[in-house]
Write an enzyme that holds these catalytic residues in place. Structure first.
Site, short mmCIF file in Angstrom:
data_model
loop_
_atom_site.label_atom_id
_atom_site.label_comp_id
_atom_site.label_asym_id
_atom_site.label_seq_id
_atom_site.Cartn_x
_atom_site.Cartn_y
_atom_site.Cartn_z
N ASP A 9 6.30 4.04 -2.00
CA ASP A 9 6.32 2.77 -2.72
C ASP A 9 5.33 1.86 -1.99
O ASP A 9 4.94 2.13 -0.85
CB ASP A 9 7.74 2.21 -2.68
CG ASP A 9 7.84 0.82 -3.26
OD1 ASP A 9 7.33 0.59 -4.37
OD2 ASP A 9 8.43 -0.05 -2.59
N ASP A 11 5.12 -2.26 -2.35
CA ASP A 11 5.71 -3.53 -1.93
C ASP A 11 6.96 -3.30 -1.09
O ASP A 11 7.90 -2.62 -1.51
CB ASP A 11 6.09 -4.38 -3.15
CG ASP A 11 4.87 -4.77 -3.97
OD1 ASP A 11 4.09 -5.62 -3.50
OD2 ASP A 11 4.69 -4.22 -5.07
N ASP A 161 11.87 1.00 -0.35
CA ASP A 161 12.67 0.00 0.36
C ASP A 161 13.80 -0.60 -0.49
O ASP A 161 14.49 -1.50 -0.02
CB ASP A 161 11.77 -1.13 0.86
CG ASP A 161 11.21 -1.97 -0.30
OD1 ASP A 161 10.62 -1.38 -1.23
OD2 ASP A 161 11.38 -3.19 -0.29
#
Length: 218
Positions: A9, A11, A161
């Site tokens: 991922d 961001d 995250d």
């Protein structure tokens, strides 16, 4: 089976974009009809799942894609201020030596990601970048990505995250590594039962090496 591809991922996993995204979202509050987020509320929100956050925001489900698109567009003008998390570059270099391919899958724009990677000397560490995944549509894109890149789910790892990243990995049958330095708290991530939960970039390398060694020892 040997791990051959790791998909990250963007961001909150590679790039520390949280403060910029919150700032932009707050600026757009009047336009999209949601309440600005205070720092105190941000701490609380980190303990909610992605679905709970959307529900609590009060933003119309019809407006949400428009808001996300606007945030991505405005983030482009601030991308030069965004930095990678401490230690992530070194971890990426080591991880890349352990697998065949390292890639990126993000709902952010490719323009933003490429600009960030180039400004921070990370462009050579990624073999492919896939963007455009909807908020809860990453599993479909992961499946398409693996098919196109000719990797099996059991040869693949997705690193993110947020709780929705764990959900996407589970639905696409890849291993899920959750990182606690991004958006969601370590407590809410742990509650989603990822395959691994790491708290600093160096632990990513340890996990990948342990997975490879486990295969060799069989």
């Amino acid at each position: 089976m040997t791990i051959k591809v790791i998909i990250f991922d963007f961001d909150g996993t590679i790039a520390d974009t949280l403060n910029a995204i919150v700032s932009i979202t707050n600026r757009l509050a009047a336009q999209f009809g949601h309440k600005p987020i205070s720092q105190e509320e941000l701490v609380q929100i980190k303990n909610l799942s992605s679905r709970q956050i959307i529900k609590q925001s009060g933003i119309s489900i019809f407006k949400f894609p428009l808001l996300v698109g606007k945030v991505k567009a405005e983030l482009n003008s601030e991308i030069q201020t965004i930095k990678p998390f401490l230690g992530i570059k070194e971890a990426l270099i080591e991880v890349k030596s352990e697998v065949d391919r390292v890639g990126m899958l993000s709902s952010n724009s490719k323009e933003n990601i490429v600009a960030f990677l180039e400004m921070n000397g990370l462009q050579d560490l990624f073999d492919f970048i896939y963007t455009g995944a909807t908020l809860f549509g990453k599993s479909k894109v992961i499946k398409e990505l693996l098919k196109q890149e000719k990797f099996k789910p059991e040869e693949s790892v997705y690193v993110g995250d947020e709780t929705r990243d764990i959900e996407a990995a589970r639905r696409s049958r890849t291993k899920a590594i959750a990182v606690s330095w991004g958006f969601n708290s370590k407590e809410v991530l742990a509650a989603q039962n990822p395959d691994f939960l790491v708290h600093q970039p160096s632990e990513l390398v340890e996990v990948i090496k342990s997975l490879q060694q486990a295969v060799i020892s069989k």
